[in-house]
Design a protein around this motif. Structure first.
Motif, PDB file in Angstrom:
ATOM      1  N   LEU A 173      48.501 -20.915  -3.600  1.00  0.00           N
ATOM      2  CA  LEU A 173      48.969 -19.837  -2.740  1.00  0.00           C
ATOM      3  C   LEU A 173      48.593 -20.076  -1.277  1.00  0.00           C
ATOM      4  N   LEU A 174      47.493 -20.813  -1.049  1.00  0.00           N
ATOM      5  CA  LEU A 174      47.179 -21.213   0.325  1.00  0.00           C
ATOM      6  C   LEU A 174      48.304 -22.087   0.868  1.00  0.00           C
TER       7      LEU A 174
ATOM      8  N   PHE B 255      43.286  -7.840   1.418  1.00  0.00           N
ATOM      9  CA  PHE B 255      43.802  -9.017   0.722  1.00  0.00           C
ATOM     10  C   PHE B 255      43.563 -10.312   1.495  1.00  0.00           C
ATOM     11  N   LEU B 256      42.868 -10.226   2.626  1.00  0.00           N
ATOM     12  CA  LEU B 256      42.658 -11.400   3.474  1.00  0.00           C
ATOM     13  C   LEU B 256      41.642 -12.372   2.866  1.00  0.00           C
TER      14      LEU B 256
ATOM     15  N   VAL C 289      39.717  -7.118  -2.405  1.00  0.00           N
ATOM     16  CA  VAL C 289      40.725  -7.434  -3.412  1.00  0.00           C
ATOM     17  C   VAL C 289      40.845  -8.946  -3.576  1.00  0.00           C
ATOM     18  N   THR C 290      40.696  -9.674  -2.468  1.00  0.00           N
ATOM     19  CA  THR C 290      40.749 -11.135  -2.528  1.00  0.00           C
ATOM     20  C   THR C 290      39.634 -11.667  -3.409  1.00  0.00           C
TER      21      THR C 290
ATOM     22  N   GLY D 123      39.845 -13.878  -7.109  1.00  0.00           N
ATOM     23  CA  GLY D 123      39.295 -15.229  -7.123  1.00  0.00           C
ATOM     24  C   GLY D 123      39.514 -16.006  -5.849  1.00  0.00           C
ATOM     25  N   GLY D 124      39.765 -15.307  -4.734  1.00  0.00           N
ATOM     26  CA  GLY D 124      39.957 -15.977  -3.449  1.00  0.00           C
ATOM     27  C   GLY D 124      41.411 -16.165  -3.061  1.00  0.00           C
ATOM     28  N   THR D 125      42.336 -15.662  -3.862  1.00  0.00           N
ATOM     29  CA  THR D 125      43.759 -15.814  -3.576  1.00  0.00           C
ATOM     30  C   THR D 125      44.184 -14.886  -2.442  1.00  0.00           C
TER      31      THR D 125
END
Length: 472
Positions: A201-202, A418-419, A428-429, A433-435
């Motif tokens: 997703l990055l 979500f950042l 939320v990120t 799991g860091g997404t």
């Protein structure tokens, strides 16, 4: 009947381009955006996905998805150019108000400065190596001067440079790609790591962010096309040029970052020099450096020209002037580029990490703007614009439009949880799991809120209202 634009410094700025000055074909949009994307910074953007942990194959797929999604949004902005004959950010007054449009405009200027500065770092490295300059930072200054000349001349010469960079980029980066295939087992770079949703997703975000940041100025380069140019044709010419050019560069970047020597720090420490070494060094490396300079010059002129237009748009909302003297044009472009060169001279350390965060922050602030502009133009106003009112604070669109401004703020704020940034990671990120899906959330929430609200508050004209000839 359209006539050719006079040679020399462009006369038009943020005013409407009259029908008798319209010229060119959609092919010019393809070459401009292909050439502007076939360049070293896009290569670095693609490399980032691998540098930060993605498998090369999944990085390329993610970048492609991001480029297609972001490119579609960007090309929808481009299709507005021939219809209105206006720069992109002037048309956003129809949503934000004549004064209110200045709020996103300030962020646009920051974007142009950031990309101009980061591009100057890489192009300055290439010039310094190609000319064997003892002072590497002199290359940055020389590159800034080159950019100033072309950006001051304006639209016609920027398109000429786009055609040149398309040809040069295809030859130079085509050779480099063949050389890499001959020297390395590229297939061994794929499948070395399993699929990881966070890095995938990055890669999607890096591709989408790259494309979406063109949105605030893409119509600046299609507004001279004849008014009867089909919107679909403009869309596809811009979309294919931008997506194909950027995907080529980003794919090359993902592969370069997977080369063992790059993974050991060679590419991270010296992006331009590493590319010259891959080409074979010596005279061939010099040619690659010139290719890098040409590609960066094409896109940096877009940034400088767009920066000038944006500054002028911001000021004109309060001064009500739509035209400026040639001296003012030269001074504003020179001031913009002097600032970007100054930033470049002091911001070259930790380039890759800073650039990743810069792109993702821009994605956060421009996704809501794109959503509002496109929803309004295509769904609320249905491509009908009162052009004289865009220059009149007392006209149809008023000074400030609360609907768009509040929606824009909501669209930015809703992304914060979500950042996934270096300085801040949303709650939320962490749970994901860091997404980082902040830009998707911002796009959906902003579009939905604005559409529901603007349907009740918008005041679009019954048909397009052109600018009187005596005014333009």
């Amino acid at each position: 009947m359209a006539t050719a634009q006079p040679r020399g410094i462009e006369r038009r700025t943020i005013d409407v381009v009259p029908d008798d000055e319209r010229h060119g074909t959609p092919l010019s949009q393809f070459t401009l955006w292909f050439g502007a994307n076939l360049q070293i910074t896009a290569i670095v953007d693609g490399a980032l996905a691998v540098v930060f942990g993605a498998d090369a194959l999944w990085a390329i797929i993610g970048l492609l998805i991001g480029n297609v999604l972001g490119g579609a949004v960007m090309a929808l902005h481009s299709a507005q150019g021939p219809k209105l004959g206006l720069p992109q950010m002037i048309s956003s007054r129809a949503q934000f108000g004549v004064f209110g449009a200045a709020i996103p405009l300030v962020l646009v200027v920051v974007m142009y400065l950031g990309f101009a500065a980061t591009g100057s770092v890489l192009a300055g490295q290439a010039l310094s190596k190609g000319l064997h300059l003892d002072a590497p930072k002199l290359g940055i200054v020389l590159f800034g001067a080159l950019t100033a000349v072309v950006a001051t001349l304006g639209y016609r010469y920027i398109h000429m440079l786009g055609r040149l960079s398309t040809v040069v980029g295809i030859l130079g980066f085509g050779y480099l790609g063949i050389k890499i295939l001959a020297d390395y087992d590229v297939t061994s770079f794929f499948g070395t790591k399993g699929f990881d949703i966070v890095t995938f997703l990055l890669a999607v975000s890096l591709g989408a962010g790259w494309q979406l940041t063109f949105g605030p100025y893409v119509a600046d380069y299609s507004r001279y096309l004849p008014a009867d140019t089909p919107a679909r044709t403009t869309f596809w010419a811009t979309f294919l040029g931008s997506v194909l050019g950027s995907q080529w560069s980003m794919t090359l970047g993902a592969i370069v970052a997977s080369i063992p020597a790059a993974a050991g720090g060679g590419f991270l420490a010296n992006q331009v020099g590493f590319m010259g070494d891959l080409a074979g060094g010596g005279f061939v490396a010099l040619v690659i450096y010139l290719v890098i300079v040409c590609g960066k010059l094409a896109v940096n002129c877009l940034n400088a020209y767009g920066g000038f237009m944006t500054i002028l748009t911001t000021a004109s909302g309060f001064t009500r002037r739509s035209q400026v003297s040639q001296l003012t044009r030269v001074l504003l472009i020179s001031l913009f580029l002097a600032t970007s060169v100054g930033v470049a001279l002091f911001a070259s350390a930790d380039f890759l990490d800073n650039f990743k965060n810069f792109v993702l922050v821009l994605l956060m602030v421009f996704t809501p703007w794109s959503a509002i502009n496109l929803v309004d133009f295509y769904l609320i106003s249905k491509e009908r614009v009162d052009i004289p009112a865009l220059y009149d604070p007392n006209g149809r669109y008023g000074r400030w439009n609360a609907t768009a401004l509040v929606t824009y703020v909501v669209g930015v704020v809703v992304q914060i949880p979500f950042l996934a940034q270096k300085l801040y990671t949303g709650p939320v990120t962490d749970a994901l799991g860091g997404t980082d899906i902040s830009w998707i959330v911002g796009l959906v929430v902003t579009a939905g809120l604005y559409y529901a609200w603007a349907r009740r508050t918008a005041n679009p004209p019954a048909e397009n209202i052109p600018m009187p000839a005596t005014v333009s």
